[in-house]
Design a protein around this motif. Sequence first.
Motif, PDB file in Angstrom:
ATOM      1  N   TYR A  51       0.828  -1.210   0.000  1.00 52.13           N
ATOM      2  CA  TYR A  51       0.000   0.000   0.000  1.00 52.13           C
ATOM      3  C   TYR A  51       0.863   1.262   0.000  1.00 52.13           C
ATOM      4  O   TYR A  51       0.577   2.225  -0.719  1.00 52.13           O
ATOM      5  CB  TYR A  51      -0.935  -0.007   1.207  1.00 52.13           C
ATOM      6  N   ASP A  52       1.941   1.248   0.784  1.00 52.73           N
ATOM      7  CA  ASP A  52       2.851   2.397   0.793  1.00 52.73           C
ATOM      8  C   ASP A  52       3.434   2.631  -0.595  1.00 52.73           C
ATOM      9  O   ASP A  52       3.535   3.778  -1.065  1.00 52.73           O
ATOM     10  CB  ASP A  52       3.985   2.169   1.795  1.00 52.73           C
ATOM     11  N   ASN A  53       3.831   1.551  -1.267  1.00 53.27           N
ATOM     12  CA  ASN A  53       4.430   1.684  -2.592  1.00 53.27           C
ATOM     13  C   ASN A  53       3.442   2.255  -3.604  1.00 53.27           C
ATOM     14  O   ASN A  53       3.777   3.131  -4.408  1.00 53.27           O
ATOM     15  CB  ASN A  53       4.945   0.327  -3.074  1.00 53.27           C
ATOM     16  N   VAL A  54       2.208   1.768  -3.564  1.00 53.18           N
ATOM     17  CA  VAL A  54       1.195   2.237  -4.508  1.00 53.18           C
ATOM     18  C   VAL A  54       0.879   3.710  -4.274  1.00 53.18           C
ATOM     19  O   VAL A  54       0.854   4.520  -5.213  1.00 53.18           O
ATOM     20  CB  VAL A  54      -0.089   1.385  -4.385  1.00 53.18           C
ATOM     21  N   THR A  55       0.646   4.084  -3.025  1.00 59.89           N
ATOM     22  CA  THR A  55       0.244   5.461  -2.734  1.00 59.89           C
ATOM     23  C   THR A  55       1.379   6.448  -3.038  1.00 59.89           C
ATOM     24  O   THR A  55       1.134   7.550  -3.539  1.00 59.89           O
ATOM     25  CB  THR A  55      -0.210   5.601  -1.273  1.00 59.89           C
ATOM     26  N   LEU A  56       2.615   6.067  -2.742  1.00 58.78           N
ATOM     27  CA  LEU A  56       3.744   6.942  -3.043  1.00 58.78           C
ATOM     28  C   LEU A  56       3.907   7.169  -4.543  1.00 58.78           C
ATOM     29  O   LEU A  56       4.139   8.291  -4.992  1.00 58.78           O
ATOM     30  CB  LEU A  56       5.036   6.349  -2.469  1.00 58.78           C
ATOM     31  N   ASP A  57       3.780   6.100  -5.329  1.00 56.23           N
ATOM     32  CA  ASP A  57       3.970   6.238  -6.776  1.00 56.23           C
ATOM     33  C   ASP A  57       2.847   7.033  -7.422  1.00 56.23           C
ATOM     34  O   ASP A  57       3.074   7.798  -8.367  1.00 56.23           O
ATOM     35  CB  ASP A  57       4.095   4.858  -7.421  1.00 56.23           C
ATOM     36  N   ILE A  58       1.631   6.867  -6.921  1.00 59.80           N
ATOM     37  CA  ILE A  58       0.527   7.673  -7.443  1.00 59.80           C
ATOM     38  C   ILE A  58       0.767   9.153  -7.131  1.00 59.80           C
ATOM     39  O   ILE A  58       0.566  10.029  -7.986  1.00 59.80           O
ATOM     40  CB  ILE A  58      -0.820   7.199  -6.857  1.00 59.80           C
ATOM     41  N   GLU A  59       1.211   9.435  -5.913  1.00 59.76           N
ATOM     42  CA  GLU A  59       1.487  10.820  -5.550  1.00 59.76           C
ATOM     43  C   GLU A  59       2.605  11.401  -6.404  1.00 59.76           C
ATOM     44  O   GLU A  59       2.551  12.555  -6.840  1.00 59.76           O
ATOM     45  CB  GLU A  59       1.845  10.909  -4.066  1.00 59.76           C
ATOM     46  N   LEU A  60       3.637  10.599  -6.676  1.00 64.30           N
ATOM     47  CA  LEU A  60       4.740  11.067  -7.510  1.00 64.30           C
ATOM     48  C   LEU A  60       4.251  11.390  -8.919  1.00 64.30           C
ATOM     49  O   LEU A  60       4.628  12.409  -9.506  1.00 64.30           O
ATOM     50  CB  LEU A  60       5.839  10.003  -7.565  1.00 64.30           C
ATOM     51  N   ALA A  61       3.384  10.540  -9.464  1.00 60.11           N
ATOM     52  CA  ALA A  61       2.835  10.785 -10.804  1.00 60.11           C
ATOM     53  C   ALA A  61       2.017  12.070 -10.828  1.00 60.11           C
ATOM     54  O   ALA A  61       2.095  12.849 -11.783  1.00 60.11           O
ATOM     55  CB  ALA A  61       1.981   9.596 -11.235  1.00 60.11           C
ATOM     56  N   ARG A  62       1.245  12.320  -9.780  1.00 59.42           N
ATOM     57  CA  ARG A  62       0.457  13.559  -9.710  1.00 59.42           C
ATOM     58  C   ARG A  62       1.367  14.781  -9.730  1.00 59.42           C
ATOM     59  O   ARG A  62       1.133  15.740 -10.464  1.00 59.42           O
ATOM     60  CB  ARG A  62      -0.347  13.591  -8.411  1.00 59.42           C
ATOM     61  N   ARG A  63       2.405  14.760  -8.905  1.00 59.00           N
ATOM     62  CA  ARG A  63       3.271  15.926  -8.770  1.00 59.00           C
ATOM     63  C   ARG A  63       4.050  16.205 -10.049  1.00 59.00           C
ATOM     64  O   ARG A  63       4.238  17.356 -10.429  1.00 59.00           O
ATOM     65  CB  ARG A  63       4.254  15.712  -7.621  1.00 59.00           C
ATOM     66  N   GLU A  64       4.522  15.133 -10.687  1.00 53.81           N
ATOM     67  CA  GLU A  64       5.389  15.311 -11.849  1.00 53.81           C
ATOM     68  C   GLU A  64       4.617  15.334 -13.167  1.00 53.81           C
ATOM     69  O   GLU A  64       5.187  15.635 -14.213  1.00 53.81           O
ATOM     70  CB  GLU A  64       6.447  14.208 -11.875  1.00 53.81           C
ATOM     71  N   GLY A  65       3.336  14.983 -13.121  1.00 52.30           N
ATOM     72  CA  GLY A  65       2.489  15.169 -14.281  1.00 52.30           C
ATOM     73  C   GLY A  65       2.548  14.084 -15.336  1.00 52.30           C
ATOM     74  O   GLY A  65       2.191  14.321 -16.486  1.00 52.30           O
TER      75      GLY A  65
END
Length: 600
Positions: free
Chosen positions: A420-434
């Motif tokens: 869950y940590d891995n999924v949520t972190l990567d989704i957040e990274l995709a949001r920030r970097e576009g």
Amino acid sequence: MALRCVFFLRSRTPHLAPLSTAPATREQPAAGPSALPGCRPAEALRPPVPAVDFSNAQEAYRSRRTWELARNLLVLRLCASPALLERHEQLLQMARRLLGQRLFDKLMKMTFYGQFVAGEDQESIRPLIQHNRAFGVGSILDYGVEEDLSSKEAEPKEMESCASTAERDGSSTSKSEKQYQTHLAFGDQRDSIISGAHTYFYASETKCDSHMKTLLHCIEASGKASDDGFLAIKLTSLGRPQFLLQFSGVLTKWRRFFHQMAAEQGQAGHAVMDTKLEVAALQESIAKMGIASRAEIEDWFTPETLGVSGTMDLLEWNSLIDSRTQFAKHLVIPNVQTGHLEPLLSQFTEEEELQMMRILQRMDVLASKAKEAGVRLMVDAEQTYFQPAISYLTLEMQRKFNVEKPLIFNTYQCYLKNAYDNVTLDIELARREGWCFGAKLVRGAYMAQERARAVEIGYEDPINSTYEATNAMYHRCLNYVLEELKHNSKAEVMVASHNEDTVRFTLRRMEELSLHPADNQVCFGQLLGMCDQISFPLGQAGFSVYKYVPYGPVMEVLPYLSRRALENSGIMKGTQRERQLLWQELWRRLCTGNLLYRPA
């Protein structure tokens, strides 16, 4: 140090905005021209998510001829026999000697090979791909050839390929974490794995180039056979695993250092998305460790790189080793057991640096070819001691190629405690970097092997304690991704599961979130030869669904077939549903005089 080489792809680090809220609480943007890119605009009312009946045997097997149903029953029944499975390798060898190679190949194509493998080459698999496509089921191509090595041959080969130059010549002084150390007892990585997970043994860079060329041919074949195909790739086929092992240790140590600092600030046990270090307190702690002068430390943490919040989350923490090359010489962290400072990054030889570069270059060649052919790449998950590096490199490819839509999909194994940590972190990274998030969710293929390794070597078991805990983790991760899809029309997920309850859960959440099959944001995946009662009803109802389609010469895919038999043994002990539906459809055809049925 090889810091510049390891992070060569990142010419600059995008500014990381503060953490957004969870997707379930995010506000919907207004529809119309001012709506944010990637956000779903207001749409006219569409029909509801179609209902799918997984108990209708006639519809489930409408694409299959009667003899194929009989073969399916025979193979699944054999897979459920412990006595046969225990001796299946000896029985195959005996059959080959008695029948000769030609007749043995025919026998295999009539049984196990025909059930689980699409064909020998790109031309022979095309009819099956097109047939399944006509019934709503796409393909994930997977070249299933593996090197036929005994365990005695495989173990020293793997140990050699995973050891650094310093370790091989005895000059290494660094002590990596136990999880990222080589161990002879687990040199043969083929032991106790399921779900079609292939194993590659490193031979040379020339052999890796050969694997890349094979995958390029697979991309061509997928592009010609359909306009929406996938190709599965394993990064251990594209380079020496020693780099993946060492780099995974580096990434894990850096992440644990973050959580150690968080614990000092009273944030132990917080969810990773909620953990934020107070920068002032962090600078004080680092200064006390004697890592660098206070002026140098203050230069690392500037508003330009971290914003003005005065806090640092894990994504911003990771950006330090991505972009701050002047920080490299100071990358030492305290060893909790010894109390001494130890270097985070290992020394790499020039040849090892070249090997790192080559992995990334091969990935880039494959991704560029896939983009040209209209094929998506699915990077398979592997063992936990390789996975942090694999995920990191996959993210680098996603940054570059997932611009307009997801071309590269990362794989998340939900039997892991940190899934869950891995999924949520990567989704957040995709949001920030576009860039566009693309994921495949699986339960996992290495459970028995991972648990045995953790016990033998002496580190915490990375696997969830029970099957129920893994199910809960899968649904938790899936629900988070589906919530993200609700607000981001450019994100996609593949639900790769043979579990009917998980598929039903997905359908229910899709309806509740108004995620329509026509959006093609959610797709489903199962292995060829298994769970047709799930795949084909989904496809015929209009959902995106794919079969994992291995192919290759008979003798060269026998290791894959052995694991298929072993996996089905475990499945068949737990359920009789598929066999019941097969018998039901065979009996219906017999009673209606339709045994010669041919799919239209």
